[in-house]
Design an enzyme around this catalytic site. Structure first.
Site, PDB file in Angstrom:
ATOM      1  N   ASN A   1       0.815  -1.219   0.000  1.00 42.76           N
ATOM      2  CA  ASN A   1       0.000   0.000   0.000  1.00 42.76           C
ATOM      3  C   ASN A   1       0.852   1.274   0.000  1.00 42.76           C
ATOM      4  O   ASN A   1       0.352   2.350   0.311  1.00 42.76           O
ATOM      5  CB  ASN A   1      -0.999  -0.010   1.168  1.00 42.76           C
ATOM      6  CG  ASN A   1      -0.314  -0.190   2.516  1.00 42.76           C
ATOM      7  OD1 ASN A   1       0.912  -0.047   2.625  1.00 42.76           O
ATOM      8  ND2 ASN A   1      -1.081  -0.496   3.547  1.00 42.76           N
TER       9      ASN A   1
ATOM     10  N   GLN B   1      -4.546   3.460  18.501  1.00 41.92           N
ATOM     11  CA  GLN B   1      -5.643   3.296  17.551  1.00 41.92           C
ATOM     12  C   GLN B   1      -6.542   2.169  18.006  1.00 41.92           C
ATOM     13  O   GLN B   1      -6.023   1.071  18.229  1.00 41.92           O
ATOM     14  CB  GLN B   1      -5.093   3.022  16.142  1.00 41.92           C
ATOM     15  CG  GLN B   1      -4.424   4.247  15.562  1.00 41.92           C
ATOM     16  CD  GLN B   1      -3.976   4.096  14.116  1.00 41.92           C
ATOM     17  OE1 GLN B   1      -3.446   5.025  13.552  1.00 41.92           O
ATOM     18  NE2 GLN B   1      -4.162   2.959  13.501  1.00 41.92           N
TER      19      GLN B   1
ATOM     20  N   HIS C   1      -6.914   6.467   9.769  1.00 43.54           N
ATOM     21  CA  HIS C   1      -5.993   5.448   9.239  1.00 43.54           C
ATOM     22  C   HIS C   1      -6.621   4.623   8.111  1.00 43.54           C
ATOM     23  O   HIS C   1      -6.833   3.417   8.234  1.00 43.54           O
ATOM     24  CB  HIS C   1      -5.459   4.521  10.342  1.00 43.54           C
ATOM     25  CG  HIS C   1      -4.116   3.932   9.963  1.00 43.54           C
ATOM     26  ND1 HIS C   1      -3.267   3.363  10.856  1.00 43.54           N
ATOM     27  CD2 HIS C   1      -3.490   3.835   8.757  1.00 43.54           C
ATOM     28  CE1 HIS C   1      -2.169   2.933  10.235  1.00 43.54           C
ATOM     29  NE2 HIS C   1      -2.289   3.214   8.951  1.00 43.54           N
TER      30      HIS C   1
HETATM   31  P1  NAD Z   1      10.247   1.570   3.481  1.00 42.52           P
HETATM   32  O1  NAD Z   1      10.857   0.527   4.332  1.00 42.52           O
HETATM   33  O2  NAD Z   1      10.293   1.411   1.996  1.00 42.52           O
HETATM   34  O3  NAD Z   1      10.891   2.986   3.800  1.00 42.52           O
HETATM   35  C1  NAD Z   1      11.214   3.421   5.067  1.00 42.52           C
HETATM   36  C2  NAD Z   1      12.331   4.442   4.937  1.00 42.52           C
HETATM   37  O4  NAD Z   1      12.498   5.084   6.211  1.00 42.52           O
HETATM   38  C3  NAD Z   1      13.678   3.816   4.578  1.00 42.52           C
HETATM   39  O5  NAD Z   1      14.214   4.473   3.467  1.00 42.52           O
HETATM   40  C4  NAD Z   1      14.507   4.042   5.839  1.00 42.52           C
HETATM   41  O6  NAD Z   1      15.883   4.229   5.567  1.00 42.52           O
HETATM   42  C5  NAD Z   1      13.869   5.296   6.394  1.00 42.52           C
HETATM   43  N1  NAD Z   1      14.163   5.519   7.815  1.00 42.52           N
HETATM   44  C6  NAD Z   1      14.150   4.625   8.838  1.00 42.52           C
HETATM   45  N2  NAD Z   1      14.499   5.227   9.987  1.00 42.52           N
HETATM   46  C7  NAD Z   1      14.724   6.525   9.685  1.00 42.52           C
HETATM   47  C8  NAD Z   1      15.123   7.629  10.462  1.00 42.52           C
HETATM   48  N3  NAD Z   1      15.371   7.521  11.776  1.00 42.52           N
HETATM   49  N4  NAD Z   1      15.230   8.809   9.833  1.00 42.52           N
HETATM   50  C9  NAD Z   1      15.014   8.918   8.501  1.00 42.52           C
HETATM   51  N5  NAD Z   1      14.644   7.902   7.704  1.00 42.52           N
HETATM   52  C10 NAD Z   1      14.502   6.705   8.304  1.00 42.52           C
HETATM   53  O7  NAD Z   1       8.739   1.685   3.967  1.00 42.52           O
HETATM   54  P2  NAD Z   1       7.508   2.449   3.275  1.00 42.52           P
HETATM   55  O8  NAD Z   1       6.705   1.507   2.465  1.00 42.52           O
HETATM   56  O9  NAD Z   1       7.997   3.699   2.653  1.00 42.52           O
HETATM   57  O10 NAD Z   1       6.652   2.774   4.594  1.00 42.52           O
HETATM   58  C11 NAD Z   1       7.165   3.642   5.594  1.00 42.52           C
HETATM   59  C12 NAD Z   1       6.255   3.674   6.792  1.00 42.52           C
HETATM   60  O11 NAD Z   1       5.015   4.273   6.448  1.00 42.52           O
HETATM   61  C13 NAD Z   1       5.859   2.302   7.358  1.00 42.52           C
HETATM   62  O12 NAD Z   1       6.846   1.754   8.200  1.00 42.52           O
HETATM   63  C14 NAD Z   1       4.592   2.639   8.106  1.00 42.52           C
HETATM   64  O13 NAD Z   1       4.900   3.095   9.416  1.00 42.52           O
HETATM   65  C15 NAD Z   1       3.999   3.781   7.306  1.00 42.52           C
HETATM   66  N6  NAD Z   1       2.852   3.323   6.496  1.00 42.52           N
HETATM   67  C16 NAD Z   1       1.620   3.862   6.750  1.00 42.52           C
HETATM   68  C17 NAD Z   1       0.520   3.408   6.041  1.00 42.52           C
HETATM   69  C18 NAD Z   1      -0.862   3.974   6.260  1.00 42.52           C
HETATM   70  O14 NAD Z   1      -1.835   3.321   5.927  1.00 42.52           O
HETATM   71  N7  NAD Z   1      -0.996   5.176   6.770  1.00 42.52           N
HETATM   72  C19 NAD Z   1       0.666   2.405   5.085  1.00 42.52           C
HETATM   73  C20 NAD Z   1       1.943   1.930   4.807  1.00 42.52           C
HETATM   74  C21 NAD Z   1       3.027   2.375   5.544  1.00 42.52           C
END
Ligand code: NAD
Length: 405
Positions: free
Chosen positions: A151, A318, A337
């Site tokens: 997603n 949540q 969410h």
């Molecule tokens: P991803 O693993 O592709 O990307 C995460 C990125 O965050 C990576 O590039 C990583 O290096 C970076 N990162 C980690 N720690 C960090 C820090 N301290 N400072 C800066 N960058 C940092 O994951 P994604 O698919 O991009 O998803 C990211 C997050 O979004 C998920 O972990 C989740 O919490 C959230 N998310 C929310 C929803 C929603 O429905 N609202 C859906 C999917 C994901």
């Protein structure tokens, strides 16, 4: 060789107030061939659902019942996850596998993990496994897996929608129309163009990069911070400015979008001090995790005008209690969410959960990119994007929520 009979407990959100849908607004959803980086779509051997139907609520059962029961496994689905005497607390005691969606998280706290000695696999039907006490999973050698990329694009679309909604002041305009008004001056006294603004992303992973790509045609100047820097070619293509700290980035931005996971390094990253570094009248869009922001610091910054707007899709806990300040603070554009659980996204994560279960039940390896914790350590995407530790403290507050119909 297949595994013995297992007990799988699955926590899903409630069906719609009007009942499980009998018809849908559209007859089909587009069939995607692959994700933008070339990663293949979830590829289970079979599915027992129609893509585009509601799978994430209790009656949808992620389309898993037939598959699990035909193989002789026990499948429990419930929305009762918080407070004393929840079905989750009762059933987890002898569960082998727990499935949960981040939208309505089954918080697998250290306490719950300790009370479930048979637990071997926690599957996140979505992305973001911070609702699991990852340290306990590491210590107990529980595998934590999520459906990486399922997603990410859904969320990036929501981010762009929220940035435009805040900057252009869309929701108050809509409300004036519904109220029967024609109050142009009221509507536009907080309305600006996004064009020309400085926009920064905290993280440039699957979602962060997709947001940056989608914003590029709006003629904004783009900034980002991540612990892994993007290739030079991508920085050039999108004209990105890389910052070596969040602090450096937020000082120059008009809009900040948060796209990193929640883990001990990012918990309460946006506190009063960080928000104080931002330009007066900045906007924050946080679709990552509620706990990355300090809830009172956000509400206060909106009251004082330090922030011109805050939009988010994520809360802590949540569901949040009725008196959570983000429900009533000024100039917000919150959603409950939903960004990653569109009907389109559900088809992908239901198929991804099925793929993970098929692998696990047949003793085949789960794809590396789906792994967060495995074999007593962060693994796969977990190793790249998380840090060790836990971010579940305070989740018991979710029991304060009272359902309204
Ligand atoms: P991803 O693993 O592709 O990307 C995460 C990125 O965050 C990576 O590039 C990583 O290096 C970076 N990162 C980690 N720690 C960090 C820090 N301290 N400072 C800066 N960058 C940092 O994951 P994604 O698919 O991009 O998803 C990211 C997050 O979004 C998920 O972990 C989740 O919490 C959230 N998310 C929310 C929803 C929603 O429905 N609202 C859906 C999917 C994901």
């Amino acid at each position: 060789m297949s595994r013995e009979k297992l007990k799988v407990v699955c926590v899903l959100y409630d069906d719609p107030v009007e009942g499980y849908p009998k018809t849908y607004a559209r007859d089909s959803i587009p069939k995607l061939e692959k994700y933008p980086d070339g990663q293949t779509m979830p590829s289970p051997e079979n599915i027992d659902f129609t893509p585009g139907q509601l799978l994430g609520s209790v009656s949808g059962e992620l389309g898993l019942r037939k598959f699990l029961e035909e193989r002789g496994h026990t499948f429990i689905v419930t929305s009762s996850k918080d407070g004393d005497n929840s079905v989750l607390d009762k059933e987890i005691i002898d569960a082998d596998v727990v499935i949960s969606q981040p939208f309505f998280p089954a918080y697998l706290t250290a306490d719950r993990v300790a009370k479930s000695p048979k637990l071997k696999l926690a599957i996140t039907a979505g992305i973001g496994s911070d609702h699991v006490d990852l340290q306990s999973a590491i210590d107990r050698k529980i595998t934590v897996a999520e459906v990486t990329f399922c997603n990410s694009i859904s969320v990036s679309e929501h981010v762009v929608m929220m940035i435009l909604s805040l900057v252009r002041n869309y929701i108050p305009m809509y409300n004036w129309v519904v109220k029967g008004g024609w109050n142009i001056a009221d509507c536009i006294s907080r309305s600006y163009d996004l064009e020309g603004m400085q926009v920064g992303s905290v993280a440039s992973g699957r979602i962060g990069l997709a947001v940056l790509r989608r914003l590029h045609p709006f003629d904004v100047t783009l900034h980002y911070f991540d612990r892994h820097r993007l290739p030079n070619s991508v920085e050039k293509e999108l004209n990105l400015t890389f910052h070596d700290s969040v602090e450096s980035m937020v000082r120059v931005c008009d809009v900040v979008t948060i796209n990193c996971p929640l883990h001990p390094e990012t918990e309460h990253l946006f506190d009063e001090k960080m928000i104080g570094l931002m330009k007066r009248g900045s906007y924050i869009v946080n679709t990552a995790r509620g706990k990355i922001c300090d809830k009172d610091a956000i509400a206060n910054a909106l009251e004082t005008g330090q922030l011109a707007g805050y939009a988010g899709d994520v809360w802590f806990p949540q569901p949040p209690p009725q008196d959570h300040p983000w429900r009533s603070m000024p100039n917000h554009a919150m959603t409950p969410h939903t960004s990653g659980t569109s009907l389109s996204a559900q088809a992908r994560y239901a198929a991804g959960v099925r793929e993970i279960l098929e692998c696990y039940l047949d003793n085949k390896p789960i794809r590396d990119e789906y792994l967060i914790v495995d074999g007593g350590a962060l693994a796969g995407t977990g190793k790249h994007s998380y840090s060790e530790g836990s971010a579940t403290s305070g989740s018991e507050e979710a029991a304060k929520f009272k359902k309204i119909n």
